[in-house]
Scaffold this motif. Structure first.
Motif, PDB file in Angstrom:
ATOM      1  N   GLU A  57       0.829  -1.212   0.000  1.00  0.00           N
ATOM      2  CA  GLU A  57       0.000   0.000   0.000  1.00  0.00           C
ATOM      3  C   GLU A  57       0.860   1.256   0.000  1.00  0.00           C
ATOM      4  OE1 GLU A  57      -3.474   2.129   2.732  1.00  0.00           O
ATOM      5  OE2 GLU A  57      -2.746   0.110   3.229  1.00  0.00           O
ATOM      6  N   GLU A  58       1.882   1.308   0.852  1.00  0.00           N
ATOM      7  CA  GLU A  58       2.704   2.519   0.951  1.00  0.00           C
ATOM      8  C   GLU A  58       3.534   2.756  -0.305  1.00  0.00           C
ATOM      9  OE1 GLU A  58       6.502   4.158   3.546  1.00  0.00           O
ATOM     10  OE2 GLU A  58       4.947   3.004   4.580  1.00  0.00           O
ATOM     11  N   ASP A  60       2.890   1.421  -3.256  1.00  0.00           N
ATOM     12  CA  ASP A  60       2.021   1.334  -4.429  1.00  0.00           C
ATOM     13  C   ASP A  60       2.578   0.327  -5.449  1.00  0.00           C
ATOM     14  OD1 ASP A  60      -0.163   1.869  -6.026  1.00  0.00           O
ATOM     15  OD2 ASP A  60       0.811   3.553  -7.063  1.00  0.00           O
ATOM     16  N   ILE A  61       2.758  -0.906  -5.008  1.00  0.00           N
ATOM     17  CA  ILE A  61       3.289  -1.949  -5.886  1.00  0.00           C
ATOM     18  C   ILE A  61       2.254  -3.045  -6.086  1.00  0.00           C
ATOM     19  CG2 ILE A  61       5.691  -1.485  -5.279  1.00  0.00           C
ATOM     20  CD1 ILE A  61       5.599  -3.793  -3.345  1.00  0.00           C
ATOM     21  N   SER A  62       2.362  -3.761  -7.209  1.00  0.00           N
ATOM     22  CA  SER A  62       1.411  -4.813  -7.556  1.00  0.00           C
ATOM     23  C   SER A  62       1.791  -6.119  -6.876  1.00  0.00           C
ATOM     24  CB  SER A  62       1.394  -5.015  -9.070  1.00  0.00           C
ATOM     25  OG  SER A  62       2.653  -5.518  -9.510  1.00  0.00           O
TER      26      SER A  62
END
Length: 439
Positions: A57-58, A60-62
């Motif tokens: 979340e922090e 922003d990775i898949s």
């Protein structure tokens, strides 16, 4: 293979030393340190999986990117285990384990300096390189303190350190992450690794069961060394690697993706998911403690090694694989959780037994190197399973479907590997073919 513990150290009439005495107090002190070593080891491994959701979340990775970060841990893991294994006969176990744990602490630092994907990858690659030799070299260090016939319980405790690592890490690391942020968990593990290194430097020693006494070496009918090609192509070593490979696939999934699966697919809170992970680890630990003393007693009473340590490890991996295949399709939550426990705990039986299997056909002088080879090939799933799961999650119609596909692949791998293990492990036959070398 001798079925009785080694007798006390005595002098024969020529003044030569007989078999070394069993120093119970020192042996169990070293065992306690090595169990703690394994607890720290698996806490270090599990922190990324426990912090997966806040990190994704922090930053922003898949799922795929996270899977690659998790798999980066294994880029040098197998290679370092292989390379260090060949130096085990030349370097003290005291020094090897000290340096390894020292590097574990350093490996937690990059992400604290720069919270970005490259820093995560760098830290995990360094951690994997330092932890690759951890299990085989700590097992090798443990075997230096225990003669044949006494190795079952300490081996189970050493591998049980992995379960205890998860048992302790899941609630403690989750508490740190939820209360203080995911970086706090990395700081705590760095400090713990450095503290263990300091204590080990003062209490760690190499035991007497590394090489047989000179008189015993002179009288033995088996060769002092066997070509590595012959050892690695023996059915017992192939079966040992197969059981480790299947068990490691489940372990890699457990560390990288099981926490996220429990929270996102079963809608558990972080605390509840941590409790489930601790329960799975507790089951694994109980199984290890219950099985290995039985194995020691059966071995001392003369039961064949194939039946006492060969068949059980393959059967355990197959049983866990069957549960892995079934649990995604089970509706009632209690039944699903029970099957998850079987899938991610029962396979752990294979880890101490596969080292005992390998030791049964390998000369003591080559044991560290062969342990490194077995561990390097058996732990390759750590490189494959997390990244494959990440890709399946991103390409499937839903994350639930992706998890189901991933667990199905794991089930096939585990059942096949378990079957190969059961069929191939023949310690008595292979020891005879290799010249009667049984350590």
């Amino acid at each position: 293979m001798s079925s009785q513990p080694s007798p006390p150290l005595v002098l024969d009439r020529s003044g030569d030393l007989g078999p070394p005495a069993f120093d119970r107090r020192r042996a169990w002190l070293v065992t306690a340190m090595i169990v703690t070593f394994m607890i720290v080891n698996f806490a270090d491994k599990s922190v990324l999986g426990l912090a997966a959701d806040p990190i994704m979340e922090e930053l922003d990775i898949s799922h795929s990117t996270y899977g690659l970060i998790s798999s980066s841990y294994s880029i040098l893991f197998s290679l370092s285990g292989l390379v260090v294994g060949f130096f085990a006969a030349r370097i003290s176990s005291r020094v090897l384990l000290f340096v390894m744990c020292l590097v574990w602490g350093v490996a937690q630092l990059p992400v604290l300096i720069v919270a970005a994907v490259p820093a995560l990858v760098a830290g995990r690659v360094l951690l994997g390189a330092a932890e690759g030799p951890a299990t085989p070299m700590s097992m090798h260090a443990l075997y230096k303190w225990f003669p044949v016939g006494r190795r079952g319980l300490p081996s189970a405790l050493q591998i049980g350190g992995a379960a205890l690592g998860t048992l302790v890490a899941a609630p403690v690391v989750t508490w740190l992450i939820t209360g203080f942020g995911w970086r706090a968990a990395f700081v705590a593990l760095a400090v713990t690794s450095l503290a263990w290194s300091v204590v080990w430097w003062f209490v760690g020693r190499d035991g007497p069961y590394d090489q047989p006494p000179a008189r015993v070496r002179a009288e033995t009918t088996g060769p002092a060394r066997v070509p590595y090609r012959r050892l690695l192509l023996s059915g017992t070593l192939i079966g040992s690697v197969a059981s480790a490979f299947g068990a490691s696939w489940a372990m890699a999934l457990s560390q990288a993706w099981l926490p996220s699966y429990l929270k996102n697919e079963l809608a558990m809170s972080p605390g509840t998911a941590a409790a489930v992970l601790s329960a799975v680890a507790a089951l694994s630990f109980v199984l290890l403690l219950a099985l290995s003393p039985v194995v020691d007693r059966l071995t001392r009473r003369g039961l064949s090694l194939r039946r006492s340590i060969g068949v059980p490890q393959g059967a355990a991996v197959m049983c866990a694989g069957a549960a892995m295949a079934v649990f995604p399709f089970v509706g009632p939550l209690p039944v699903r959780l029970a099957l998850i426990a079987v899938a991610f705990a029962v396979h752990s039986i294979a880890f101490p037994l596969h080292y005992m299997t390998a030791a049964a056909v390998v000369p003591a002088s080559q044991r560290g190197a062969l342990f490194g080879v077995v561990a390097a090939t058996g732990t390759l799933p750590g490189l494959l399973a997390p990244s494959l799961t990440g890709r399946l999650l991103d390409s499937a119609s839903s994350t639930g479907a992706g998890y189901t596909q991933s667990f199905a692949v794991a089930a096939v791998v585990m059942i096949v590997c378990g079957a190969v293990s059961v069929c191939c492990i023949r310690p008595a036959r292979d020891a005879a073919r290799l010249g009667g070398v049984v350590q």
